[in-house]
Design a protein around this motif. Structure first.
Motif, mmCIF file in Angstrom:
data_model
loop_
_atom_site.group_PDB
_atom_site.id
_atom_site.type_symbol
_atom_site.label_atom_id
_atom_site.label_comp_id
_atom_site.label_asym_id
_atom_site.label_seq_id
_atom_site.Cartn_x
_atom_site.Cartn_y
_atom_site.Cartn_z
ATOM 1 N N GLN A 307 139.337 18.425 4.917
ATOM 2 C CA GLN A 307 140.496 18.257 5.984
ATOM 3 C C GLN A 307 139.866 17.168 7.172
ATOM 4 O OE1 GLN A 307 142.518 19.133 3.524
ATOM 5 N NE2 GLN A 307 144.352 18.539 5.325
ATOM 6 N N LEU A 308 140.668 15.850 6.858
ATOM 7 C CA LEU A 308 140.375 14.959 7.997
ATOM 8 C C LEU A 308 141.987 14.656 8.380
ATOM 9 C CD1 LEU A 308 138.549 11.214 6.987
ATOM 10 C CD2 LEU A 308 140.734 11.124 8.088
ATOM 11 N N ILE A 309 141.318 14.244 10.330
ATOM 12 C CA ILE A 309 142.641 13.458 10.573
ATOM 13 C C ILE A 309 142.101 12.277 11.234
ATOM 14 C CG2 ILE A 309 142.089 14.905 12.630
ATOM 15 C CD1 ILE A 309 145.557 15.062 13.374
ATOM 16 N N ARG A 310 142.951 10.985 11.813
ATOM 17 C CA ARG A 310 143.127 10.485 12.791
ATOM 18 C C ARG A 310 144.108 9.742 13.969
ATOM 19 N NH1 ARG A 310 142.886 4.300 9.925
ATOM 20 N NH2 ARG A 310 142.968 2.368 11.753
ATOM 21 N N CYS A 311 143.344 9.938 15.518
ATOM 22 C CA CYS A 311 144.596 9.787 16.103
ATOM 23 C C CYS A 311 143.655 8.757 16.913
ATOM 24 C CB CYS A 311 144.384 11.528 16.413
ATOM 25 S SG CYS A 311 143.630 11.868 17.632
ATOM 26 N N PRO A 312 144.922 8.088 18.081
ATOM 27 C CA PRO A 312 143.829 7.381 19.219
ATOM 28 C C PRO A 312 143.868 8.035 19.768
ATOM 29 C CG PRO A 312 146.640 7.801 19.137
ATOM 30 C CD PRO A 312 146.734 8.360 18.151
ATOM 31 N N VAL A 313 142.564 7.683 20.997
ATOM 32 C CA VAL A 313 142.182 8.451 21.933
ATOM 33 C C VAL A 313 142.803 8.879 22.986
ATOM 34 C CG1 VAL A 313 139.930 7.322 23.783
ATOM 35 C CG2 VAL A 313 139.307 7.411 21.205
ATOM 36 N N HIS A 314 144.001 7.506 23.641
ATOM 37 C CA HIS A 314 144.872 7.731 24.443
ATOM 38 C C HIS A 314 145.006 9.439 24.551
ATOM 39 C CE1 HIS A 314 147.975 6.668 22.220
ATOM 40 N NE2 HIS A 314 147.647 5.142 21.927
ATOM 41 N N ASP A 315 145.339 9.697 23.329
ATOM 42 C CA ASP A 315 146.286 10.882 23.237
ATOM 43 C C ASP A 315 145.570 12.302 24.262
ATOM 44 O OD1 ASP A 315 148.317 10.142 22.278
ATOM 45 O OD2 ASP A 315 148.749 10.841 20.246
ATOM 46 N N ILE A 316 144.321 12.010 23.913
ATOM 47 C CA ILE A 316 143.410 12.717 24.890
ATOM 48 C C ILE A 316 143.301 12.244 25.790
ATOM 49 C CG2 ILE A 316 141.113 13.869 24.237
ATOM 50 C CD1 ILE A 316 141.025 12.252 21.885
ATOM 51 N N ARG A 317 143.247 13.500 26.694
ATOM 52 C CA ARG A 317 143.640 13.248 28.559
ATOM 53 C C ARG A 317 142.191 13.278 28.521
ATOM 54 N NH1 ARG A 317 144.437 19.980 30.588
ATOM 55 N NH2 ARG A 317 141.932 20.073 30.246
ATOM 56 N N LEU A 318 141.515 12.703 30.303
ATOM 57 C CA LEU A 318 140.694 11.978 30.862
ATOM 58 C C LEU A 318 140.601 13.357 31.842
ATOM 59 C CD1 LEU A 318 138.719 10.062 31.381
ATOM 60 C CD2 LEU A 318 140.365 9.056 32.548
ATOM 61 N N ALA A 319 139.572 14.144 32.057
ATOM 62 C CA ALA A 319 139.444 15.247 32.837
ATOM 63 C C ALA A 319 137.993 15.125 33.054
ATOM 64 C CB ALA A 319 139.226 16.771 31.824
ATOM 65 N N GLY A 320 137.516 16.147 34.210
ATOM 66 C CA GLY A 320 136.493 16.661 34.342
ATOM 67 C C GLY A 320 135.535 17.172 33.413
ATOM 68 N N ARG A 321 133.994 17.013 33.522
ATOM 69 C CA ARG A 321 133.330 17.888 32.591
ATOM 70 C C ARG A 321 133.399 19.369 32.420
ATOM 71 N NH1 ARG A 321 128.752 19.083 34.656
ATOM 72 N NH2 ARG A 321 129.064 17.765 36.731
ATOM 73 N N ASN A 322 133.557 19.839 33.580
ATOM 74 C CA ASN A 322 133.966 21.717 33.398
ATOM 75 C C ASN A 322 135.123 22.325 33.228
ATOM 76 O OD1 ASN A 322 132.568 24.199 33.438
ATOM 77 N ND2 ASN A 322 133.591 23.834 36.295
ATOM 78 N N THR A 323 135.580 21.171 32.568
ATOM 79 C CA THR A 323 137.538 21.979 31.771
ATOM 80 C C THR A 323 137.020 21.987 30.470
ATOM 81 O OG1 THR A 323 137.565 19.267 31.264
ATOM 82 C CG2 THR A 323 138.679 20.302 33.426
#
Length: 360
Positions: A307-323
Protein backbone atom coordinates in the motif's frame (compact mmCIF):
# COMPACT_ATOMS: atom_id res chain seq x y z
CA UNK A 1 9.24 2.69 -12.97
CA UNK A 2 5.85 4.41 -12.84
CA UNK A 3 4.88 7.93 -13.98
CA UNK A 4 4.68 10.17 -10.90
CA UNK A 5 1.35 11.54 -12.11
CA UNK A 6 -0.21 8.15 -11.32
CA UNK A 7 -0.21 9.10 -7.64
CA UNK A 8 -2.40 11.99 -6.59
CA UNK A 9 -1.67 13.78 -3.33
CA UNK A 10 -3.88 12.96 -0.32
CA UNK A 11 -4.28 14.30 3.18
CA UNK A 12 -2.13 12.56 5.80
CA UNK A 13 -3.73 9.76 7.83
CA UNK A 14 -5.34 7.98 4.88
CA UNK A 15 -5.06 4.33 3.91
CA UNK A 16 -3.27 5.05 0.61
CA UNK A 17 -3.54 3.21 -2.70
CA UNK A 18 -1.74 0.30 -4.26
CA UNK A 19 1.83 1.27 -5.21
CA UNK A 20 2.94 -2.10 -6.55
CA UNK A 21 1.66 -5.63 -6.71
CA UNK A 22 3.85 -7.97 -4.68
CA UNK A 23 4.15 -11.71 -4.71
CA UNK A 24 3.84 -13.81 -1.57
CA UNK A 25 6.63 -13.04 0.94
CA UNK A 26 7.76 -10.04 -1.14
CA UNK A 27 7.49 -6.39 -0.05
CA UNK A 28 8.44 -2.87 -1.16
CA UNK A 29 11.59 -1.43 0.46
CA UNK A 30 12.67 1.60 -1.61
CA UNK A 31 10.99 4.40 -3.53
CA UNK A 32 12.55 7.45 -5.22
CA UNK A 33 11.68 10.15 -7.76
CA UNK A 34 13.89 10.76 -10.84
CA UNK A 35 13.60 11.35 -14.58
CA UNK A 36 14.47 9.01 -17.43
CA UNK A 37 18.02 10.33 -17.95
CA UNK A 38 19.12 9.96 -14.32
CA UNK A 39 22.03 7.52 -13.83
CA UNK A 40 21.36 5.22 -10.88
CA UNK A 41 23.94 3.25 -8.89
CA UNK A 42 22.73 -0.02 -7.37
CA UNK A 43 24.70 -1.23 -4.30
CA UNK A 44 24.41 -4.94 -3.59
CA UNK A 45 24.55 -7.08 -0.48
CA UNK A 46 28.09 -8.09 -1.53
CA UNK A 47 29.20 -4.43 -1.54
CA UNK A 48 29.29 -4.26 -5.35
CA UNK A 49 28.18 -1.20 -7.35
CA UNK A 50 26.26 -1.40 -10.64
CA UNK A 51 25.08 1.54 -12.78
CA UNK A 52 22.15 1.87 -15.15
CA UNK A 53 20.03 4.79 -16.40
CA UNK A 54 16.35 4.94 -15.46
CA UNK A 55 15.05 4.63 -19.03
CA UNK A 56 16.37 1.05 -19.13
CA UNK A 57 13.87 0.04 -16.43
CA UNK A 58 10.52 -1.28 -17.69
CA UNK A 59 7.69 1.29 -17.62
CA UNK A 60 4.60 -0.13 -15.89
CA UNK A 61 1.42 0.68 -13.99
CA UNK A 62 1.20 0.88 -10.17
CA UNK A 63 -0.43 -2.56 -10.14
CA UNK A 64 2.40 -4.28 -12.04
CA UNK A 65 4.81 -6.66 -10.31
CA UNK A 66 7.85 -5.35 -12.18
CA UNK A 67 10.89 -7.12 -13.58
CA UNK A 68 13.41 -8.97 -11.43
CA UNK A 69 16.72 -7.07 -11.17
CA UNK A 70 18.58 -10.31 -11.78
CA UNK A 71 17.35 -9.96 -15.38
CA UNK A 72 18.72 -6.41 -15.62
CA UNK A 73 21.97 -6.61 -13.62
CA UNK A 74 24.63 -9.37 -13.47
CA UNK A 75 23.87 -10.38 -9.88
CA UNK A 76 25.52 -13.48 -8.43
CA UNK A 77 23.53 -16.25 -6.75
CA UNK A 78 21.98 -15.02 -3.47
CA UNK A 79 23.18 -11.44 -4.19
CA UNK A 80 20.51 -8.73 -3.78
CA UNK A 81 20.32 -4.96 -4.16
CA UNK A 82 20.29 -3.21 -0.76
CA UNK A 83 20.80 0.48 -1.68
CA UNK A 84 19.88 2.57 -4.71
CA UNK A 85 21.50 5.99 -5.34
CA UNK A 86 20.34 8.38 -8.11
CA UNK A 87 23.38 10.43 -9.30
CA UNK A 88 23.73 13.96 -10.78
CA UNK A 89 23.36 13.85 -14.55
CA UNK A 90 26.40 16.12 -15.08
CA UNK A 91 29.35 13.74 -14.65
CA UNK A 92 31.82 16.67 -14.92
CA UNK A 93 30.76 17.80 -11.42
CA UNK A 94 31.45 14.42 -9.82
CA UNK A 95 35.13 15.16 -9.08
CA UNK A 96 34.09 18.05 -6.81
CA UNK A 97 31.79 15.86 -4.72
CA UNK A 98 32.18 12.95 -2.32
CA UNK A 99 30.03 9.91 -1.67
CA UNK A 100 29.41 8.81 1.92
CA UNK A 101 28.54 5.20 2.76
CA UNK A 102 26.95 4.03 6.01
CA UNK A 103 26.28 0.49 7.16
CA UNK A 104 23.68 -1.13 9.37
CA UNK A 105 26.33 -1.74 12.05
CA UNK A 106 27.19 1.96 12.32
CA UNK A 107 30.29 2.26 10.11
CA UNK A 108 30.84 5.07 7.58
CA UNK A 109 33.26 5.67 4.72
CA UNK A 110 33.91 8.59 2.34
CA UNK A 111 35.13 8.31 -1.26
CA UNK A 112 35.36 10.71 -4.19
CA UNK A 113 32.23 10.46 -6.33
CA UNK A 114 34.49 10.35 -9.38
CA UNK A 115 35.52 6.84 -8.26
CA UNK A 116 32.14 5.72 -9.64
CA UNK A 117 32.18 7.47 -13.04
CA UNK A 118 33.32 4.30 -14.74
CA UNK A 119 31.38 1.20 -13.75
CA UNK A 120 31.47 -1.60 -16.27
CA UNK A 121 28.72 -4.08 -16.95
CA UNK A 122 30.00 -6.50 -14.31
CA UNK A 123 30.07 -3.80 -11.60
CA UNK A 124 32.86 -2.72 -9.25
CA UNK A 125 33.56 -2.99 -5.51
CA UNK A 126 31.82 -0.18 -3.58
CA UNK A 127 32.64 -1.11 0.04
CA UNK A 128 33.99 -4.09 1.92
CA UNK A 129 31.41 -5.47 4.38
CA UNK A 130 31.76 -7.69 7.43
CA UNK A 131 29.68 -10.85 7.40
CA UNK A 132 26.02 -10.07 8.17
CA UNK A 133 26.44 -6.31 7.63
CA UNK A 134 24.92 -4.29 4.77
CA UNK A 135 24.91 -0.75 3.39
CA UNK A 136 21.85 1.23 4.52
CA UNK A 137 22.71 4.68 3.21
CA UNK A 138 24.71 6.26 0.40
CA UNK A 139 24.72 10.02 -0.03
CA UNK A 140 26.45 12.66 -2.15
CA UNK A 141 28.19 15.31 -0.03
CA UNK A 142 30.96 17.91 0.20
CA UNK A 143 33.25 19.06 3.00
CA UNK A 144 30.71 21.78 3.83
CA UNK A 145 28.14 19.19 4.93
CA UNK A 146 27.27 17.13 8.01
CA UNK A 147 26.22 13.49 8.29
CA UNK A 148 23.14 12.50 10.31
CA UNK A 149 22.84 8.82 11.26
CA UNK A 150 19.55 7.60 12.75
CA UNK A 151 18.90 4.23 14.37
CA UNK A 152 15.82 2.03 14.67
CA UNK A 153 15.77 2.57 18.45
CA UNK A 154 15.38 6.32 17.98
CA UNK A 155 18.96 7.55 18.47
CA UNK A 156 20.74 9.98 16.13
CA UNK A 157 24.21 11.44 15.77
CA UNK A 158 25.37 14.37 13.65
CA UNK A 159 29.00 14.99 12.69
CA UNK A 160 30.95 16.86 9.99
CA UNK A 161 31.87 14.96 6.84
CA UNK A 162 35.49 15.95 7.50
CA UNK A 163 35.40 13.68 10.57
CA UNK A 164 35.69 10.87 8.00
CA UNK A 165 38.82 10.97 5.85
CA UNK A 166 38.61 10.37 2.10
CA UNK A 167 39.48 6.73 1.45
CA UNK A 168 41.62 6.10 -1.63
CA UNK A 169 40.48 2.50 -2.03
CA UNK A 170 37.03 0.98 -2.08
CA UNK A 171 37.80 -2.31 -0.31
CA UNK A 172 37.79 -1.18 3.35
CA UNK A 173 35.06 -1.32 6.01
CA UNK A 174 35.42 2.37 6.96
CA UNK A 175 35.34 3.88 10.47
CA UNK A 176 32.76 3.90 13.27
CA UNK A 177 30.05 6.54 12.87
CA UNK A 178 27.80 5.70 15.84
CA UNK A 179 28.03 3.34 18.80
CA UNK A 180 24.92 1.15 18.77
CA UNK A 181 23.05 -0.26 21.74
CA UNK A 182 22.17 -3.94 21.97
CA UNK A 183 19.68 -4.95 19.28
CA UNK A 184 19.89 -1.54 17.55
CA UNK A 185 20.86 -0.81 13.95
CA UNK A 186 21.29 2.20 11.67
CA UNK A 187 18.22 2.71 9.47
CA UNK A 188 19.15 5.88 7.58
CA UNK A 189 21.87 8.36 6.73
CA UNK A 190 21.14 11.97 5.75
CA UNK A 191 23.37 14.77 4.50
CA UNK A 192 22.74 18.17 6.15
CA UNK A 193 24.32 21.55 5.43
CA UNK A 194 26.89 22.54 8.07
CA UNK A 195 26.25 25.75 10.05
CA UNK A 196 28.50 27.13 12.80
CA UNK A 197 26.51 28.11 15.89
CA UNK A 198 26.85 27.88 19.66
CA UNK A 199 24.54 25.87 21.92
CA UNK A 200 23.14 29.15 23.33
CA UNK A 201 22.36 30.44 19.85
CA UNK A 202 20.64 27.22 18.77
CA UNK A 203 18.44 27.05 21.86
CA UNK A 204 17.59 30.76 21.70
CA UNK A 205 16.67 30.42 18.02
CA UNK A 206 14.46 27.38 18.65
CA UNK A 207 12.63 29.11 21.51
CA UNK A 208 12.02 32.22 19.42
CA UNK A 209 10.90 30.19 16.41
CA UNK A 210 8.55 28.06 18.52
CA UNK A 211 7.02 31.18 20.04
CA UNK A 212 6.44 32.69 16.59
CA UNK A 213 5.11 29.54 14.88
CA UNK A 214 3.22 27.98 17.79
CA UNK A 215 5.22 24.75 17.42
CA UNK A 216 4.54 21.94 19.92
CA UNK A 217 7.13 21.92 22.72
CA UNK A 218 9.19 18.85 23.50
CA UNK A 219 7.71 16.66 26.23
CA UNK A 220 10.88 17.18 28.29
CA UNK A 221 13.39 20.03 27.81
CA UNK A 222 16.86 18.96 26.78
CA UNK A 223 19.88 19.52 29.03
CA UNK A 224 20.93 22.36 26.74
CA UNK A 225 17.53 24.06 27.02
CA UNK A 226 17.52 23.78 30.80
CA UNK A 227 21.04 25.25 31.02
CA UNK A 228 20.40 28.09 28.56
CA UNK A 229 17.40 29.58 30.33
CA UNK A 230 15.97 32.72 28.72
CA UNK A 231 18.71 33.39 26.15
CA UNK A 232 17.85 35.82 23.33
CA UNK A 233 19.11 36.20 19.78
CA UNK A 234 19.72 39.44 17.81
CA UNK A 235 17.38 39.82 14.83
CA UNK A 236 20.14 39.66 12.13
CA UNK A 237 21.44 36.39 13.61
CA UNK A 238 17.89 34.98 13.82
CA UNK A 239 17.37 35.73 10.11
CA UNK A 240 20.72 34.13 9.24
CA UNK A 241 19.89 30.97 11.20
CA UNK A 242 16.38 30.84 9.76
CA UNK A 243 17.84 30.79 6.24
CA UNK A 244 20.21 27.95 7.17
CA UNK A 245 17.64 25.86 9.07
CA UNK A 246 16.57 22.50 7.63
CA UNK A 247 13.72 20.23 8.67
CA UNK A 248 14.28 16.54 9.35
CA UNK A 249 11.31 14.23 8.80
CA UNK A 250 11.26 11.12 11.00
CA UNK A 251 8.81 8.25 10.43
CA UNK A 252 8.13 5.12 12.49
CA UNK A 253 7.06 1.62 11.41
CA UNK A 254 3.50 2.13 12.70
CA UNK A 255 2.95 5.16 10.46
CA UNK A 256 3.68 8.04 12.87
CA UNK A 257 5.99 10.91 12.01
CA UNK A 258 7.05 14.51 12.63
CA UNK A 259 9.32 17.25 11.36
CA UNK A 260 12.16 18.51 13.57
CA UNK A 261 14.53 21.47 13.17
CA UNK A 262 18.08 20.55 12.13
CA UNK A 263 19.28 22.82 14.97
CA UNK A 264 17.90 20.29 17.46
CA UNK A 265 20.59 17.87 16.31
CA UNK A 266 23.83 19.33 17.63
CA UNK A 267 27.09 18.55 15.83
CA UNK A 268 29.47 16.27 17.74
CA UNK A 269 32.36 13.97 16.95
CA UNK A 270 31.64 10.68 15.22
CA UNK A 271 31.52 7.42 17.16
CA UNK A 272 29.28 8.50 20.06
CA UNK A 273 25.95 7.05 21.19
CA UNK A 274 23.94 9.99 19.85
CA UNK A 275 20.81 11.73 21.16
CA UNK A 276 17.07 11.00 20.96
CA UNK A 277 15.62 11.61 17.48
CA UNK A 278 12.05 10.42 18.20
CA UNK A 279 10.37 8.49 20.98
CA UNK A 280 10.26 4.76 20.26
CA UNK A 281 7.50 2.92 22.11
CA UNK A 282 4.67 0.44 21.51
CA UNK A 283 2.51 3.12 19.84
CA UNK A 284 5.16 4.31 17.37
CA UNK A 285 7.19 1.19 16.78
CA UNK A 286 10.82 1.38 15.68
CA UNK A 287 11.99 4.07 13.27
CA UNK A 288 12.15 3.32 9.54
CA UNK A 289 13.18 6.65 7.96
CA UNK A 290 14.76 10.03 8.69
CA UNK A 291 15.75 12.63 6.08
CA UNK A 292 15.60 16.40 5.37
CA UNK A 293 12.51 17.88 3.70
CA UNK A 294 11.17 21.27 2.61
CA UNK A 295 7.85 22.81 3.65
CA UNK A 296 6.33 22.49 0.16
CA UNK A 297 7.56 18.96 -0.56
CA UNK A 298 5.43 15.84 -0.58
CA UNK A 299 6.28 12.37 0.67
CA UNK A 300 5.38 8.82 -0.30
CA UNK A 301 5.09 6.01 2.24
CA UNK A 302 4.92 2.33 1.33
CA UNK A 303 3.87 -0.55 3.56
CA UNK A 304 5.20 -4.11 3.42
CA UNK A 305 1.80 -5.05 1.98
CA UNK A 306 2.37 -2.81 -1.07
CA UNK A 307 0.00 0.00 0.00
CA UNK A 308 1.19 3.52 -0.81
CA UNK A 309 0.17 7.00 0.29
CA UNK A 310 1.37 10.37 -0.99
CA UNK A 311 0.80 13.46 1.15
CA UNK A 312 2.17 17.02 1.59
CA UNK A 313 4.90 17.65 4.16
CA UNK A 314 3.18 20.75 5.56
CA UNK A 315 0.43 18.48 6.93
CA UNK A 316 2.97 16.93 9.31
CA UNK A 317 3.53 18.92 12.46
CA UNK A 318 6.86 20.55 13.36
CA UNK A 319 7.89 19.32 16.81
CA UNK A 320 10.89 18.75 19.04
CA UNK A 321 13.06 15.64 19.12
CA UNK A 322 11.54 14.21 22.30
CA UNK A 323 8.00 13.80 20.92
CA UNK A 324 5.93 10.99 19.35
CA UNK A 325 4.64 12.55 16.13
CA UNK A 326 1.27 12.37 14.37
CA UNK A 327 -0.47 9.72 12.26
CA UNK A 328 0.68 9.83 8.64
CA UNK A 329 -0.26 6.34 7.42
CA UNK A 330 -3.00 4.12 8.84
CA UNK A 331 -1.54 0.75 7.97
CA UNK A 332 -3.74 -2.34 7.96
CA UNK A 333 -3.43 -4.77 10.85
CA UNK A 334 -0.16 -6.63 10.63
CA UNK A 335 1.32 -4.18 8.09
CA UNK A 336 4.16 -1.76 8.73
CA UNK A 337 5.72 1.16 6.88
CA UNK A 338 8.96 -0.01 5.25
CA UNK A 339 9.92 2.84 2.90
CA UNK A 340 9.49 6.62 2.87
CA UNK A 341 10.60 8.94 0.09
CA UNK A 342 10.26 12.69 -0.30
CA UNK A 343 9.13 14.33 -3.55
CA UNK A 344 10.80 17.74 -4.09
CA UNK A 345 8.51 20.71 -4.73
CA UNK A 346 9.41 20.93 -8.44
CA UNK A 347 8.19 17.34 -8.89
CA UNK A 348 4.98 17.85 -6.94
CA UNK A 349 2.90 18.24 -10.11
CA UNK A 350 4.42 15.17 -11.71
CA UNK A 351 7.04 16.95 -13.85
CA UNK A 352 10.72 16.03 -13.83
CA UNK A 353 13.67 18.45 -13.90
CA UNK A 354 13.79 18.49 -17.70
CA UNK A 355 10.05 18.80 -18.19
CA UNK A 356 9.64 15.05 -18.52
CA UNK A 357 7.29 13.03 -16.38
CA UNK A 358 8.86 12.10 -13.08
CA UNK A 359 9.33 8.41 -12.40
CA UNK A 360 8.79 6.55 -9.13
Amino acid sequence: RVPLSAYRAQRRGGKGRSGMTTREEDFVTRLFVVNTHTPVVYISSRGMAYKMKVWRLPLATPQAIGKALVNLLPLAQDERITTILPLPEDEASWDKLDVMFSTRSGYVRRNKLSDFVEINRNGKIAMKLDEGDQIVGVGICSEADDVLLTTAAGQAIRFATTEVRVFKGRDSTGVRGIALGQGDEVISMSILGHFESSADERIAYLKMRKAISGEVEAEEPSDEEAATGDATLPEPRYIEMSAAEQQVLTVSANGFGKRTSSFEFRTTGRGGKGIVAMIVNERNGRLVASFPVEENDQIMLVSDGGQLIRCPVHDIRLAGRNTQGVTIFRAAEGEHVVSVEHIPEENGAGEGENGESGEA
